[in-house]
Design a protein around this motif. Structure first.
Motif, mmCIF file in Angstrom:
data_model
loop_
_atom_site.group_PDB
_atom_site.id
_atom_site.type_symbol
_atom_site.label_atom_id
_atom_site.label_comp_id
_atom_site.label_asym_id
_atom_site.label_seq_id
_atom_site.Cartn_x
_atom_site.Cartn_y
_atom_site.Cartn_z
ATOM 1 N N MET A 42 0.743 -1.099 0.001
ATOM 2 C CA MET A 42 0.308 -0.335 -0.352
ATOM 3 C C MET A 42 0.612 1.253 0.287
ATOM 4 N N ILE A 43 2.229 0.713 0.585
ATOM 5 C CA ILE A 43 2.493 2.232 0.177
ATOM 6 C C ILE A 43 3.142 2.417 -0.597
ATOM 7 N N PRO A 44 3.970 1.728 -2.007
ATOM 8 C CA PRO A 44 3.977 2.143 -3.073
ATOM 9 C C PRO A 44 2.844 2.725 -3.667
ATOM 10 N N ALA A 45 1.848 1.970 -3.685
ATOM 11 C CA ALA A 45 0.308 1.986 -4.139
ATOM 12 C C ALA A 45 0.279 3.888 -4.631
ATOM 13 N N THR A 46 0.706 3.823 -2.540
ATOM 14 C CA THR A 46 -0.246 5.605 -2.019
ATOM 15 C C THR A 46 0.278 6.571 -3.582
ATOM 16 N N TYR A 47 2.016 6.282 -3.452
ATOM 17 C CA TYR A 47 2.624 7.133 -4.035
ATOM 18 C C TYR A 47 2.391 6.737 -6.331
ATOM 19 N N VAL A 48 1.570 5.756 -5.887
ATOM 20 C CA VAL A 48 0.822 5.708 -7.351
ATOM 21 C C VAL A 48 0.185 6.891 -8.100
ATOM 22 N N VAL A 49 -0.966 6.553 -6.494
ATOM 23 C CA VAL A 49 -2.192 7.542 -6.452
ATOM 24 C C VAL A 49 -1.990 9.018 -6.633
ATOM 25 N N LYS A 50 -0.851 9.383 -5.433
ATOM 26 C CA LYS A 50 0.089 10.922 -5.817
ATOM 27 C C LYS A 50 -0.007 11.215 -6.835
ATOM 28 N N VAL A 51 0.988 10.297 -7.434
ATOM 29 C CA VAL A 51 1.591 10.828 -9.071
ATOM 30 C C VAL A 51 0.669 10.980 -10.208
#
Length: 587
Positions: A42-51
């Motif tokens: 979920m951490i890299p997924a959070t970055y994907v959503v932000k970007v």
């Protein structure tokens, strides 16, 4: 690794922290080989959503809407429009300057809050680090109301340049304020300048403001080629191979532990980089970043240019997929787009070649200006940050480790005006038990040990601190993030200037906070220069180590410290033992 559950090191939390430091480093480094930081997906997924939403969708929507280039979903209608290109660069600078692009979130050591940047730079009283002491009107290390006003004006000027509609190029009048404020804010605080990636975006803004379209496009090509080739040249030598393997180990896009282990010589006995890692580093990295940009700059063949552009796009999205610890995702996505815009949208055969610039003297002058800091920074890394030196990803970085007497790290939480607490406390505030939070932070020093300079830094600590096993050791790049709101792997942001600024506010006793700090390796020299700094006493030792000795050892130094050449010591300057009166908070 699950979506919400990470791969925590399989250690006994009750006894692990009692083990000798280098035994802990070995355990955590071996765990890193197969799991990296072990963060849940979920951490890299959070970055994907932000970007995706904050950067790509919001940025392209604003850029296209205010450039009369059609809706953002009509990519074919705007991808080669110069005004859209200009506004996407400005949008990137704005997000970087806010602190919500690179060096954001938990992968960069920002847990709670996940943003540094604006929380520090819009707050009077926080630490400010000027780049040069000789520049007038920049004295002091405390952020003033004037600094905050200049910073907020910089943000406003960037936003204005993005949102004001244009039917052609962005008006040069809208670029004067961002350029001036970029320089003024940077002379007052190098942290802000580097966070906003001024070494790359400031020249672009100048080109936007003063050059006609054709010259602007060609100058932008020269800029991006210098960035690429400079980064490629910096990867020569032994450092970069030691970057690739830990970076791939931390990638959520490389789930196979077998593939990760291939980049090490003989896991778990020998985790120095393998031939596969060296091939990945110097063919997939060095060669691509030097040869391909030069092809792009001079090619007049459409299919050759298309192939080279595709290679650079893949190169940058590969970096994005690894989620490096400074998380420069927006920068890599922008560079992938710039590859397409500059070299396919405005190819050399259509009048945008280097020889098509209005004056050969202008082309020569721009090239000389662009290569000045990379050349100087690689010859004299003590004078230039590794970012203007174009050493991003190279592994040849100024770095440091902090060693606190038991309980002394807690003093940093009393730093006035600081909007965050120590990272170990941030993790506990998120609900992690103290031992889990501490082991998580020790994973960062194990990561550092896997890089070339890590072996030297630990060697100096072992030589100077007989009580090292009972001290709290921190990776300075991560710790610095919680003190000034940003770091991108640059040891110049946590050198003696930062230590003195913190010491003037807190007052550590002798021996309570010891820093081992090392400068980048000059390109023509085989050694790195280190310092031992006691926050209360200043520099107490200087010396060097041979890079060849550092890369020859395992991260946990099974043969003891590497050879060190001590060139100077302060009289009676041996670090004081950890004060017994300070409670060990990790016990």
């Amino acid at each position: 690794m699950g979506f919400k559950t990470g791969d925590f090191p399989p250690v006994d939390q009750e006894t692990f922290l009692e083990k000798p430091l280098m035994e802990r480093v070995r355990t955590l480094a071996l765990h890193w080989v197969e799991y990296g930081f072990g963060t849940p997906k979920m951490i890299p997924a959070t970055y994907v959503v932000k970007v995706l939403f904050l950067y790509v969708l919001a940025g392209t929507a604003l850029a296209t809407w205010t450039s009369q280039a059609g809706p953002f979903w009509d990519v074919a209608g705007w991808w080669d429009q110069p005004a859209v290109y200009q506004k996407l660069v400005l949008w990137t600078v704005l997000l970087e300057a806010l602190g919500v692009a690179g060096s954001w979130g938990p992968i960069a050591g920002k847990f709670k809050p996940m943003t540094g940047g604006v929380l520090f730079w819009a707050r009077p009283g926080t630490i400010r680090l000027r780049p040069w002491k000789r520049v007038p009107f920049t004295g002091g290390d405390r952020r003033t109301a004037l600094d905050v006003a200049l910073y907020l004006a910089f943000l406003a000027s960037l936003l204005t340049a993005v949102v004001v509609p244009t039917t052609g190029l962005v008006s040069p009048a809208l670029l004067v304020a961002p350029i001036v404020l970029y320089v003024v804010c940077g002379l007052r605080d190098k942290t802000l300048f580097l966070a906003a990636r001024g070494e790359q975006y400031l020249p672009a803004l100048v080109f936007f403001a003063v050059l006609p379209l054709t010259d602007m496009i060609i100058a932008a090509k020269l800029l991006i080629v210098v960035v690429w080739v400079g980064a490629g040249v910096s990867k020569f030598g032994p450092h970069f191979t030691n970057v690739v393997a830990p970076m791939l180990s931390n990638s959520p896009c490389v789930p196979s532990r077998r593939i990760k282990r291939l980049h090490y010589r003989d896991f778990p006995r020998d985790i120095r980089p393998s031939k596969a890692a060296s091939l990945m580093a110097h063919v997939g990295g060095t060669a691509v970043e030097i040869v391909t940009p030069l092809v792009l700059l001079f090619s007049t063949n459409h299919w050759l240019t298309l192939t080279a552009v595709a290679l650079m796009v893949v190169f940058h999205f590969f970096i994005v997929s690894t989620f490096p610890l400074a998380v420069p995702l927006e920068w890599n996505i922008l560079f992938a787009y710039l590859s397409v815009f500059l070299f396919l949208g405005h190819p050399a055969q259509d009048g945008y070649g280097v020889g098509d610039m209005s004056s050969p003297w202008l082309a020569a002058g721009i090239t000389a200006a662009l290569v000045f800091f990379p050349v100087l920074g690689n010859l004299r890394p003590d004078l230039v940050s590794f970012l203007p030196s174009m050493r991003q990803y190279a592994g040849n970085w100024a770095s440091a480790l902090w060693a606190f007497a038991p309980g002394a790290e807690e003093k940093l939480n009393s730093l006035p005006h600081r909007p965050t607490r120590n990272q170990v406390d941030q993790l506990q505030a998120m609900g992690y038990p103290p031992a889990v939070a501490e082991i998580t932070m020790q994973q960062t020093i194990a990561w550092r040990s896997m890089h070339s300079q890590g072996r030297g830094l630990f060697s100096v600590l072992l030589k100077n601190l007989p009580d090292l096993d009972r001290r709290t050791v921190r990776e300075a790049e991560f710790g610095c993030n919680s003190l000034i709101g940003f770091n991108f792997g640059d040891g110049h942001l946590h050198d003696l200037d930062l230590i003195n600024a913190v010491q003037s506010r807190i007052g550590f006793a002798p021996g309570e906070w010891i820093t081992v700090w090392v400068e980048s390796q000059p390109i023509h020299c085989g050694v790195q220069h280190y310092q031992v700094i006691d926050a209360a006493l200043g520099v107490i030792e200087r010396g060097t180590w041979k890079v060849a000795d550092a890369v020859a050892e395992q991260p946990w130094l099974p043969n003891g410290p590497i050879p060190l050449d001590v060139t100077w010591t302060r009289a009676q300057s041996s670090p004081a033992p950890a004060p017994a009166a300070v409670e060990d908070l990790t016990a």
